[in-house]
Write an enzyme that holds these catalytic residues in place. Structure first.
Site, PDB file in Angstrom:
ATOM      1  N   SER A 323       0.800  -1.221   0.000  1.00 56.91           N
ATOM      2  CA  SER A 323       0.000   0.000   0.000  1.00 56.91           C
ATOM      3  C   SER A 323       0.836   1.275   0.000  1.00 56.91           C
ATOM      4  O   SER A 323       0.300   2.355  -0.240  1.00 56.91           O
ATOM      5  CB  SER A 323      -0.921   0.005   1.214  1.00 56.91           C
ATOM      6  N   HIS A 366     -15.339  -0.666   2.956  1.00 54.26           N
ATOM      7  CA  HIS A 366     -15.176   0.671   3.525  1.00 54.26           C
ATOM      8  C   HIS A 366     -16.354   1.579   3.219  1.00 54.26           C
ATOM      9  O   HIS A 366     -16.375   2.733   3.641  1.00 54.26           O
ATOM     10  CB  HIS A 366     -13.902   1.328   2.988  1.00 54.26           C
TER      11      HIS A 366
END
Lengths: 630, 380
Positions: A323, A366
């Site tokens: 990430s 999310h």
């Protein structure tokens, strides 16, 4: 015209006669030259009169030191007392060594080694028996000298690394001159017995500067080679000191902070100048072990250790950035106009593409989010969607601008380039067409994408300094010469795009939902921005995911995820960039982020200005230092 | 008559009877001198050099005899192939060398390190001999006809120079030029090329490596840098000069034994010989070499085919160049270029080149009455 064969033969015979004559003349000339040297001018070489003659010996110069940015020695020379044996004077080497063993500690295997090594050399060459005598032992040997023919005492300098493994990968090490090096290097100094030359790291790359010039000792010796008196001594010129950009305290702290991990590395950069303040790789090794030639068993141990202690993981370890790569994906999309600050994607916990399903790290999803929260919460689906729209080639182009996918050119040998894939690359290297699913995986820094911790630090520095192409460097120019500086060229990224990405990195640490919200700096005034990365080493099978096995902590070490964190601070006026990679550390936020926070805290604590921006920082500088290949 | 000889296959005993054993003896004697010198260089020890030298010498003599017994028509047939192979290997090390970032001049075969530049020394002579074997005198007179052989010489010489190995480049150029000369190329053409080369000298100077330039400069004034590149030459001269007429005696050479005579077992072995055995010993060894070279020329004169003449003379010249360049170098007549003294210096590659070369010359002599046709396909 007569028979051509006869003509040819006639020409040949005539010319062979000429050639034979030429050979005779050439040999006559050589004979005359020998006569000239050995008879006519022989008195001129009267240095070698009947009994006495001059023997010349090269004197070893002191090797230059390697010091940190404050002048603290990291590689130094310390005096040692040596005892050596000369075969032709000892006659019975084994016997003399047995006698010596009664005076000082000298185990039988070592004695055998010395006998073998003395036999392999010319009889007048002194062979080192021990080079670590204490002062008491020197006295003992001196007292017994009459009973120890051929035994000589002398003192010399030996390379010493006061901080042992803490700087090992940057400094490299010195070792004995090999046959191959003798063949490829003309310097007569290399023939001095006991000389050590640089083999890797800065010791290797800057060996020419560190080595110095040989001195000369002329001795009058008698017919059996005993030295009568010293005639002339011209000391050598010591090697030049080499000054590094490293900060010794910071490097030592970083090494200690990482030392509890099985395999890890960290890089700390000045984001404006590109100076490397610390570069650590653990586990490390003791460079002193190489000075006298490392034993084969020790070498194999190090070489076969899966944690690779000899490899500088900061420049030669390549890892999927995970990430920490999402900044590149975000910037590429922002610059292409695919995203703006309000563009949202919905994350249900996975992305379905045809028959393939790509998971978000958070299985529940999310919900809807935009770029800043996408970074802060490190939503995978957000970047799958973004990457899909950007395309692999545009993503690669942005990554290259930030220093990924190519060696940084830092003054250390064996740097690796990592990999930023493109369509053309895959066709060339693998011979297959690029698959859309691969773009999605690359967008979150997995798949083919890989980078070194140094590259990740450079990427972070370029994000932090406002998009200027600083390059990392490690060795300062020789004393007295100023650091030549030219402004680092701008990468041409729009300030708004950069600001959004940096805002996202700020939220990672300081936001309520940030993945590293536990890792704020201690001080109120300085705030840190960063990005977590947890990169997958092994594919997670569907069965493992269903059983929840992929999050278990008792997985075998080599199957666990790599933990990464990149950071810069202070947020408002960035000065430092840090990257941390913990091999198989499990989780970026739990393992790498606390380390990076501590390193940043220490960096700011050690900064004499306390991390405050100065006027010189208004414009980032790219520093061009003459580089040498290592 | 001719036809008979062309088809004649000598039986092995006939061949052995025709071998010039005096030539073989001279070569073995030179190798024995090398053995003694290496024994002395190690301070009176068979280790580490002398016994290996003896083993290589024995092996080398076997190779020489084997080469000598092979029908030269076979060498004629495969001359271009050998040249092509050697050239490919040269290009190969150049590529590998540039990748490995260093002056790598050999290919590691495990048991032996193969230096393509050494192969080329033999292959060049073979290829040029084949070229001119098939040529008539009027052809040799034509400038255009000379372009291929000039390219055959220049291409490997340039590659070797780039390695950088000045000594070998000079040897390739010189031995190639001598073969052309023996083949009957006119004097004035050599003058023309020589003049052109002299004009190109500044260009070559610019392409030399720093260390090579330094060697040329310190050769001109060795005292200028007594510890650097001049060290070899000064030490060598002192050793020679202190040897005197009769030398200091076996194992007594103080410069070589006690002091810092560099590379006394390889390139500077002749210095040690002349220090220990004096002018007398040095001249005796040179005389022995001369016998071998002149016998090579005798072989060339008494063979029937142009190929045989050129091979025997060319091989003799290659050997001669080794010795002249080495001795001139250690006596300070020319710069230090790193050429060993074949059969005496420690080291296998030069010895193998010389043994193969001598084997070719010897083989030409064994088969001296053989008639060879213009093209190998007409032969067999």
């Amino acid at each position: 015209m007569q028979n051509p064969e006869a003509e040819r033969s006639r020409v040949f015979t005539r010319r062979v006669a000429l050639l034979g004559g030429a050979k005779l003349v050439a040999f006559g000339a050589l004979g005359l030259r020998l006569h000239q040297l050995q008879v006519r001018d022989a008195p001129e070489f009267a240095l070698d009169a009947e009994e006495n003659r001059i023997s010349q010996r090269l004197l070893m110069p002191a090797r230059g030191r390697i010091v940190d940015r404050t002048g603290r020695p990291l590689a130094d020379n310390v005096p040692v007392y040596r005892v050596r044996v000369v075969r032709e004077q000892a006659r019975d080497v084994a016997g003399v060594l047995r006698a010596l063993a009664e005076v000082i500690h000298l185990p039988a295997p070592r004695r055998e080694e010395v006998v073998a090594s003395a036999r392999a050399r010319a009889p007048f060459v002194p062979v080192t028996v021990r080079d670590d005598l204490s002062w008491d032992e020197v006295a003992e040997v001196a007292v017994h000298a009459p009973d120890l023919p051929g035994i000589r005492l002398d003192s010399g300098l030996v390379r010493h690394y006061p901080y042992r493994g803490e700087f090992a990968h940057v400094l490299g090490y010195v070792g004995p001159v090999t046959e191959r090096e003798l063949r490829s290097d003309d310097d007569p100094l290399l023939r001095v017995p006991d000389l050590r030359i640089g083999k890797s790291g800065v010791e290797g790359g800057y060996d020419d500067d560190l080595r110095g010039k040989a001195g000369l000792l002329q001795m009058e010796v008698n017919a059996v080679g005993r030295e009568i008196r010293e005639l002339r001594r011209r000391p050598g010129t010591g090697g030049a000191d080499v000054e590094l950009t490293l900060q010794a305290d910071l490097q030592r702290y970083a090494h200690r902070r990482l030392a509890s991990e099985l395999g890890a590395s960290a890089v700390i950069l000045d984001v404006h100048s590109g100076e490397v303040l610390a570069m650590v790789s653990v586990p490390s090794f003791a460079p002193d072990a190489f000075v006298n030639g490392v034993s084969h068993a020790q070498w194999e141990d190090w070489r076969d250790d899966p944690r690779a202690p000899l490899v500088n993981k900061a420049t030669a370890g390549v890892y999927p950035p995970g990430s920490t790569y999402k900044m590149m994906t975000a910037l590429a999309a922002l610059e292409l106009g695919i995203l703006d600050q309000d563009t949202t994607f919905y994350c249900p916990g996975h992305l379905q593409m045809g028959r393939a399903r790509f998971h978000c790290w958070r299985s529940g999803g999310h919900g809807s989010l935009a770029v800043v929260q996408g970074l802060a919460q490190s939503c995978d689906v957000f970047f799958y969607e973004t990457g899909k729209r950007v395309g692999i080639d545009a993503l690669a182009a942005m990554s290259r601008r930030f220093g990924l996918g190519g060696a940084s050119g830092i003054d250390l040998p064996s740097e690796r380039a990592g990999l930023i894939p493109t369509r053309a690359w895959k066709q060339r290297a693998i011979g297959e067409k690029w698959q859309p699913g691969e773009t999605v995986v690359c967008a979150i820094g997995q798949g083919f994408v890989s980078a070194t911790p140094l590259q990740l630090a450079v990427m972070t520095a370029r994000l932090a300094n406002g998009g200027y192409a600083v390059e990392p460097w490690l060795v300062r120019p020789p004393a007295g010469r100023a650091v030549p500086t030219t402004p680092a060229p701008s990468l041409g990224i729009s300030p708004l795009s950069l600001a959004l990405v940096r805002e996202g990195m700020f939220e990672v640490v300081n936001g309520e939902r940030g993945t590293a919200r536990a890792q704020k700096l201690l001080s109120e005034t300085h705030r840190m921005a960063g990005k977590t990365g947890t990169s997958q080493v092994k594919r997670i099978t569907r069965a493992e995911r269903a059983a929840g096995l992929h999050k278990r902590k008792d997985k075998p070490w080599q199957d666990r995820h790599h933990a990464l964190f990149v950071a810069f601070a202070p947020f408002d006026a960035p000065r430092y960039a840090v990257s941390v990679v913990v091999e198989h550390g499990g989780s970026g936020s739990r393992t790498a982020a606390p380390i990076a926070r501590d390193l940043m805290q220490k960096t700011l604590d050690l900064d004499p200005t306390g991390g405050r921006a100065t006027a010189a920082d208004d414009r980032p500088l790219r520093v061009t230092v003459p580089r040498r290949a290592g | 008559m001719r036809g008979e000889l062309a088809d004649a296959q000598l039986a092995l005993p006939d061949k052995l009877a025709r071998v010039s054993w005096a030539y073989v003896a001279a070569i073995v004697l030179l190798g024995a001198v090398g053995y003694a010198m290496l024994y002395s260089a190690a301070g009176g020890s068979h280790e580490p050099w002398a016994w290996r030298h003896a083993v290589r010498l024995a092996f080398g003599v076997l190779v020489m005899l084997f080469v000598a017994l092979v029908d030269p028509r076979l060498w004629h047939r495969f001359a271009y192939l050998a040249y092509g192979g050697a050239f490919a290997a040269l290009v190969g090390v150049e590529i590998v060398g540039s990748l490995a970032k260093g002056a790598q001049r050999w290919i590691d075969l495990g048991f032996v390190q193969l230096q393509p530049s050494e192969l080329m020394k033999v292959a060049l002579v073979l290829a040029l001999a084949r070229y001119f074997h098939g040529a008539t005198p009027p052809q040799v007179g034509r400038p255009l006809f000379l372009l291929p052989p000039i390219a055959m010489i220049a291409a490997p010489a340039l590659l070797v120079l780039k390695q950088p190995d000045l000594g070998t480049a000079v040897m390739l150029l010189a031995s190639g030029a001598v073969v052309l000369f023996l083949a009957g190329v006119r004097w004035w053409k050599f003058a023309l090329v020589g003049g052109g080369a002299a004009a190109a000298l500044p260009l070559i100077w610019g392409r030399l490596h720093a260390y090579q330039r330094e060697r040329v400069l310190t050769f001109l004034d060795p005292d200028q840098d007594p510890l650097g590149a001049g060290y070899h030459i000064i030490q060598s001269k002192i050793a020679l000069g202190s040897g005197g007429f009769w030398g200091k005696g076996f194992l007594e050479g103080t410069q070589a034994q006690l002091s810092f005579l560099p590379e006394k077992h390889t390139d500077f072995v002749f210095t040690m010989l002349a220090e220990e055995q004096g002018l007398a010993g040095g001249l005796a060894v040179l005389a022995l070499y001369l016998v071998v070279f002149l016998m090579g020329l005798v072989f060339a004169l008494r063979t029937r085919s142009q190929f045989g003449r050129l091979v025997a003379a060319g091989a003799s010249v290659t050997f001669f160049l080794y010795v002249v360049i080495n001795v001139a170098m250690v006596t300070g007549l020319i710069p230090v270029v790193g050429v060993p003294l074949p059969l005496v210096s420690y080291g296998g590659t030069a010895m193998m080149t010389v043994m193969v070369g001598c084997g070719l010359a010897l083989g030409i002599d064994v088969h001296r009455d053989l008639y060879m046709r213009r093209h190998p396909d007409d032969d067999l």
